[in-house]
Design an enzyme around this catalytic site. Structure first.
Site, PDB file in Angstrom:
ATOM      1  N   GLU A  84       0.821  -1.229   0.000  1.00 16.42           N
ATOM      2  CA  GLU A  84       0.000   0.000   0.000  1.00 16.42           C
ATOM      3  C   GLU A  84       0.840   1.257   0.000  1.00 16.42           C
ATOM      4  O   GLU A  84       0.567   2.200  -0.731  1.00 16.42           O
ATOM      5  CB  GLU A  84      -0.928   0.025   1.227  1.00 16.42           C
ATOM      6  CG  GLU A  84      -2.191  -0.791   1.077  1.00 16.42           C
ATOM      7  CD  GLU A  84      -1.955  -2.285   1.172  1.00 16.42           C
ATOM      8  OE1 GLU A  84      -0.803  -2.679   1.468  1.00 16.42           O
ATOM      9  OE2 GLU A  84      -2.908  -3.039   0.958  1.00 16.42           O
TER      10      GLU A  84
ATOM     11  N   HIS B 123     -11.432  -5.123   9.845  1.00 13.91           N
ATOM     12  CA  HIS B 123     -11.963  -4.904   8.505  1.00 13.91           C
ATOM     13  C   HIS B 123     -13.210  -4.033   8.506  1.00 13.91           C
ATOM     14  O   HIS B 123     -13.969  -4.052   7.540  1.00 13.91           O
ATOM     15  CB  HIS B 123     -12.332  -6.249   7.859  1.00 13.91           C
ATOM     16  CG  HIS B 123     -11.191  -6.922   7.171  1.00 13.91           C
ATOM     17  ND1 HIS B 123     -10.092  -7.371   7.850  1.00 13.91           N
ATOM     18  CD2 HIS B 123     -10.978  -7.207   5.863  1.00 13.91           C
ATOM     19  CE1 HIS B 123      -9.260  -7.926   6.989  1.00 13.91           C
ATOM     20  NE2 HIS B 123      -9.763  -7.838   5.776  1.00 13.91           N
TER      21      HIS B 123
END
Lengths: 325, 324, 430
Positions: B58, B127
């Site tokens: 990322e 999440h």
């Protein structure tokens, strides 16, 4: 030993190294007088690495550097006055006074900073190379970073991505043996940094970073390779900084003897000696260069001194393309 | 009627077709078709140069997006979810947000970053984050939260056109939502809030996935003769102070719904704005309806209890209006 | 238009701070009046105005420091004395405060306030919409703005905070609703907008005539008197034979213009009687009796169009009767012309209402707060009376004292009326 270069070439390399040295020395003085504030990271001792590399690259190549970037910035062509003014914080500095010593930028010279997060510039370099590749432009993106950056995840991610997507990045690791105050073998598991890139399929080489000519040749070769193949290359420039990490460093992590030992390999003194022994230059040349540089530095200081402070009312400029308020 | 994910895809297609500088990169956007099926079919239409599957890095692929934008491209970086974006925060905060400023205005970073956000699918604590407020906190970037199918389309177009870094948060529960999409209409400015429903007794101020809960709550409140106005913030940075204050100046009461945790939330920011600019209009204290101060649990009943729900919104509105 | 500028009050003075205004917009000033106090290096200095006229504009706010020579106020020079309404907070209106003057160039668009007042209001965050000021024709003065600003910032009740939402407080101020008088239905008894909106509010003042405004002021005062003052009444019939005879005799040698009327005699007698009955010559303020300084009888004067004023004749007990007569005549005519002075409007210590001209026998009057007594006289009528055992016609006047039972009682009232009777039997001594 001969250098195998012309006199003009020798004079140029010497001049650039002396420019950096004197600028950095003057910066120490100005910092003590509080003209320059914040953090100041000096390039003294590493001049050969910066000069050799920058002279080997083309004007059109992209440069991404670290917070120890005065040398690269100066050789790239950012005027000493603008660098000095930037360190003063004046509006006529190369970053408008907004960045300071660690954030020298020049868009028109493709000098993309000036980064203070260790390893933070590598992804930017990867992206610049990606853009050039997608646009079909034959350009090298040279990315300078230190040995400390090779610890960071972004180093490994960037090597991986550059190799995977075949991007024209020249990774230049200026290994000055210390990540701030932590010696090399205390922060990397394999102190042969050159062993990293091949794990990603990137050819890598190590060069004596105190030898300006060796650096120039190695970087030139590597850059040409990158330019032709559009694939990344890695060079380790083994160098040493004679002064502390930054102005506030007490250097408790290394002995004075060690520093003195390395000073024997002063890149400027060594080059001068070799160039003179090759009869490329004379003492008089050196004196002339020193005098020119002294004048250049003096004018740079004057430029900075008479620069204006950016008006506080303008503080919300340069946040967005258009001021939102 | 179009699904939210399809509206995003339509916008991506338009951009990829019309501007050669645009390209999409992110994890699984290509061969996988996108983790939320947003980019399905795009690899086939545009090829690997324009639709790039990235490795799981990322920080570096967001940073590369920034570098590519600096180099003249218009990258659309998809970070799978806001949960993973934390790895890239350094590139966002220390590069994207500040390079224009640090360089004295020399550089522009026209990057658009899309990420899924929010909870509600029993995906547990790692999440289910809503961290829009972390991004909305940073000067130098802009943040959008499309809550409707039309906005999902229009805001992406606007974000890519914008010379500044724009972060778009797509609530994961909205991808399957259907709504009208008009690709020909001139879109309103993305930087303004919208009144999704007019009312006179209380303003329900929300963004993203919470807007629809607010609308449902407004319908329930109407049956109890409370007229609720629903404000969709749409832009989280900059916040549309004018519309927020304007609404509460009419209704005199505010309930702010935010799926983030209450502490340091955007709901807190809206409350502060009301205290500053609508103090003399307030007939009741501002109420914030947020996720309970707990990591999001996995078990369904616990997750439901933690996240803001319609009945909590209704109750808060009634308290605000009833004054007791 | 004359300008009042910041004067130089010393050789080394370059600027001064306008510490406070002593006048308000619309006030009449005369040359030599103190118009403001100015703060200098050397301290607070009173400054006088050199013009006579009406204050048209106050251009500098209290607390502002300006260089010497800055224009501070504008004065519209007027030759004759005009009515100067006093600045009294609206909640304490008494008939003496009623404005009776007629035409004036009143701008009815927007809040009636000069630019300086508006600017000050803006600085203090005071909303002027719907605000009725205490200046001429409801014009808003700097004092009003200060008052409203203070009302907004500080708790309304001293020592006691009112729990009220910001919106409710704002609309309460705009509508003139006293938040102390309404209950709150919000959390913890907080007052909410619905509580304010549900409260009875005074009629919003649109452009009404002076007469209507006077009437509503009278209504307010009388309602208040009725609500607050426990009245008691003592009545007495006085034989006016001696007084009338004395009058006839005295008037015979006077020109028509100098002739005395019985009203003046009664007025003087009432005033003199009060000398020994101070408790009837007082005011009721903040829960206690405040004896008045001097005896200033307010004379109730009816006006064309139905209005009523009761301006005071200062020191009614002093001076010659012919003096009093002249002053009384002047006062009544000025009252009818709308040319009363502010001091006359505010200083009555007791009121005398005489309905004799209307031909009625008696009147049971209502006290004008904050006074504590009122004397009402009926007509002097020929009545059968018993004198020395014989029924003879005598001129009889019925006098009614209305008094505040918090201050006096029937015995004291009766003694006053007896004293009055006694004085009227010896008119030559008045």
């Amino acid at each position: 030993m001969t250098l195998y270069i012309s006199r003009d070439h020798a004079l140029d390399l010497l001049r650039q190294m002396i420019r950096i040295r004197r600028l950095e020395e003057k910066s120490v003085e100005l910092y003590s007088k509080q003209k320059i504030r914040g953090f100041l990271h000096l390039y003294i001792g590493e001049e050969a690495a910066g000069v050799g590399a920058m002279r080997a690259l083309r004007e059109d190549d992209n440069i991404v550097a670290t917070y120890r970037e005065h040398g690269q910035a100066l050789v790239r062509g950012i005027p000493a006055g603008e660098i000095m003014a930037e360190m003063y914080g004046k509006a006529n500095g190369c970053s408008g006074g907004r960045g300071g010593s660690m954030h020298l930028f020049s868009a028109k010279r493709r000098f993309y900073g000036g980064h203070a997060i260790v390893g933070g510039g590598l992804p930017i370099a990867v992206g610049l190379a990606l853009a050039d590749k997608m646009k079909g432009e034959a350009r090298v993106t040279a990315c300078f970073f230190g040995d400390g950056a090779t610890d960071e995840g972004e180093f490994h991610e960037s090597l991986n991505l550059a190799a995977l997507w075949k991007l024209p990045v020249l990774f230049l690791c200026e290994n000055n043996q210390y990540a701030m105050g932590t010696a090399l073998d205390r922060h990397v598991s394999d102190s042969d940094i050159v062993n990293n890139p091949p794990a990603y399929g990137i050819p890598s080489e190590s060069v004596n970073g105190m030898d300006v000519v060796a650096v120039e040749r190695a970087v030139h070769n590597a850059a040409e390779s990158v330019r032709e193949t559009s694939e990344p290359r890695f060079l380790e420039l083994r160098t040493y900084r004679f002064r502390a990490h930054s102005m506030y460093d007490a250097e408790l992590y290394r002995s004075k003897e060690e520093v003195e030992e390395h000073k024997k390999h002063d890149p400027i003194a060594n080059f001068q000696e070799r160039a003179m022994s090759d009869e490329l230059i004379t003492q008089s040349d050196i004196d002339t260069i020193e005098a020119d540089v002294a004048k250049e530095i003096a004018e740079a200081i004057e430029f900075a001194e008479r620069g204006e402070w950016e008006p506080v009312e303008d503080i919300t400029r340069h946040i967005y393309a258009r001021d939102l308020s | 009627m179009t699904a939210y994910r399809d509206a995003v895809r339509t916008a991506l297609q338009t951009l990829l077709r019309e501007d050669p500088r645009v390209f999409l990169m992110g994890e699984d956007v290509g061969r996988y078709g996108g983790p939320y099926a947003v980019s399905k079919g795009l690899l086939k239409e545009f090829g690997e140069e324009r639709v790039r599957d990235t490795p799981l890095c990322e920080s570096t692929f967001v940073g590369a997006g920034i570098g590519a934008a600096l180099g003249g491209m218009r990258p659309i970086v998809e970070v799978m979810t806001v949960n993973f974006s934390l790895l890239a925060l350094d590139q966002v905060v220390n590069n994207a947000a500040v390079m224009r400023h640090m360089s004295g205005g020399q550089f522009e970073i026209p990057i658009a970053v899309r990420m899924a956000t929010g909870g509600g699918k029993q995906l547990a604590a790692q999440h289910s984050h809503s961290l829009e407020n972390w991004y909305a906190h940073i000067p130098g970037i802009k943040v959008l939260a499309p809550a409707t199918v039309q906005d999902a389309h229009d805001m992406l177009l606007a974000a890519v056109e914008d010379p500044d870094p724009v972060f778009i948060f797509e609530h994961q529960m909205l991808y399957g939502m259907e709504g009208p999409l008009d690709t020909e209409a001139t879109p309103p400015s993305p930087w303004k809030a919208a009144i999704r429903r007019s009312g006179s007794d209380v303003s329900l101020i929300a963004y993203g996935g919470s807007v629809h809960k607010a609308l449902t709550a407004a319908e329930k409140l109407e049956k109890e003769r409370v007229s609720a106005e629903v404000v969709d913030l749409r832009s989280l940075r900059p916040l549309d102070r004018e519309t927020i204050v304007g609404s509460v100046s009419r209704t005199h009461r505010a309930v702010v719904i935010d799926e983030a945790w209450k502490t340091g939330s955007l709901a807190s920011e809206v409350s502060a704005i009301l205290a500053e600019d609508a103090f003399y209009e307030l007939d009741a204290p501002v109420v914030r309806v947020c996720t309970l101060e707990v990591p999001i649990p996995y078990a369904k009943h616990l997750e439901e209890a933690a996240l803001p729900q319609v009945d909590r919104i209704v109750e808060a509105a009634k308290r605000s209006v009833g004054g007791g | 238009m004359a300008e009042f500028v910041m004067p130089s009050l010393g050789a080394d003075m370059a600027a001064g701070t306008l510490a406070n205004w002593r006048v308000a917009l619309g006030d009449t000033v005369s040359r030599g009046d103190i118009i403001a106090e100015v703060e200098t290096e050397k301290g607070l200095i009173e400054v006088e105005v050199f013009e006579t006229g009406v204050v048209e504009a106050l251009l500098v706010a209290e607390g502002e420091k300006v260089p010497v020579g800055t224009v501070l106020a504008e004065i519209r020079a007027v030759s004759a004395a005009v009515s100067a309404p006093a600045s009294v907070p609206p909640s304490e209106s008494a008939p003496g405060d009623i404005i009776s003057s007629g035409a004036s160039d009143v701008d009815l668009d927007g809040p009636m306030a000069s630019p300086a007042v508006r600017r000050r209001a803006h600085e203090l965050g005071v909303f002027l919409g719907g605000v009725e000021g205490t200046g001429d024709h409801g014009r808003i003065t700097l004092d009003d703005v200060q008052h409203l600003a203070g009302a907004k910032a500080a708790p309304i009740a001293s020592g006691d905070r009112v729990r009220i939402s910001p919106y409710a407080r704002r609309i309460a101020t705009e509508r003139g609703v006293d938040v102390l008088r309404i209950g709150g239905t919000g959390p913890g008894g907080a007052i909410r907008a619905s509580d304010v909106l549900g409260a009875r509010v005074p009629e919003p003042r649109k452009s009404v005539s002076a007469a209507e405004r006077m009437q509503s002021a009278i209504a307010a005062a009388m309602t208040r008197a009725n609500d607050e003052i426990p009245h008691y009444y003592v009545e007495h019939s006085i034989d006016m034979g001696n007084a009338l005879a004395w009058l006839r005799e005295t008037n015979a040698s006077l020109s028509v213009a100098e002739r005395l009327v019985s009203g003046a005699v009664v007025l003087r007698a009432v005033a003199r009687a009060l000398r020994k009955h101070k408790k009837l010559n007082a005011t009721w303020q903040g829960g206690e009796v405040v004896p008045s300084d001097g005896i200033h009888v307010g004379l109730a004067v009816s006006l064309r169009g139905g209005g009523l004023v009761a301006p005071a004749l200062r020191s009614t007990d002093e001076g010659s009767l012919s003096d009093l007569m002249a002053r009384m005549t002047d006062l009544v005519s000025r009252a009818r012309a709308g040319a009363l002075r502010s001091s006359e409007m505010t200083s009555a210590t007791i009121t005398l209402t005489s309905l004799g001209e209307r031909g009625v026998e008696s009147v049971t009057p209502i006290i004008f707060p904050p006074q504590v007594a009122i004397v009402g006289c009926g007509a002097t009528l020929e009545r059968p009376w018993v004198v020395d055992g014989q029924v003879v016609p005598r001129p009889i006047m019925r006098v009614t004292l209305g008094a505040d039972h918090r201050v006096t009682n029937g015995h004291q009232g009766a003694r006053f009326l007896s004293a009055l009777d006694g004085l009227l039997q010896e008119p030559e001594k008045l």
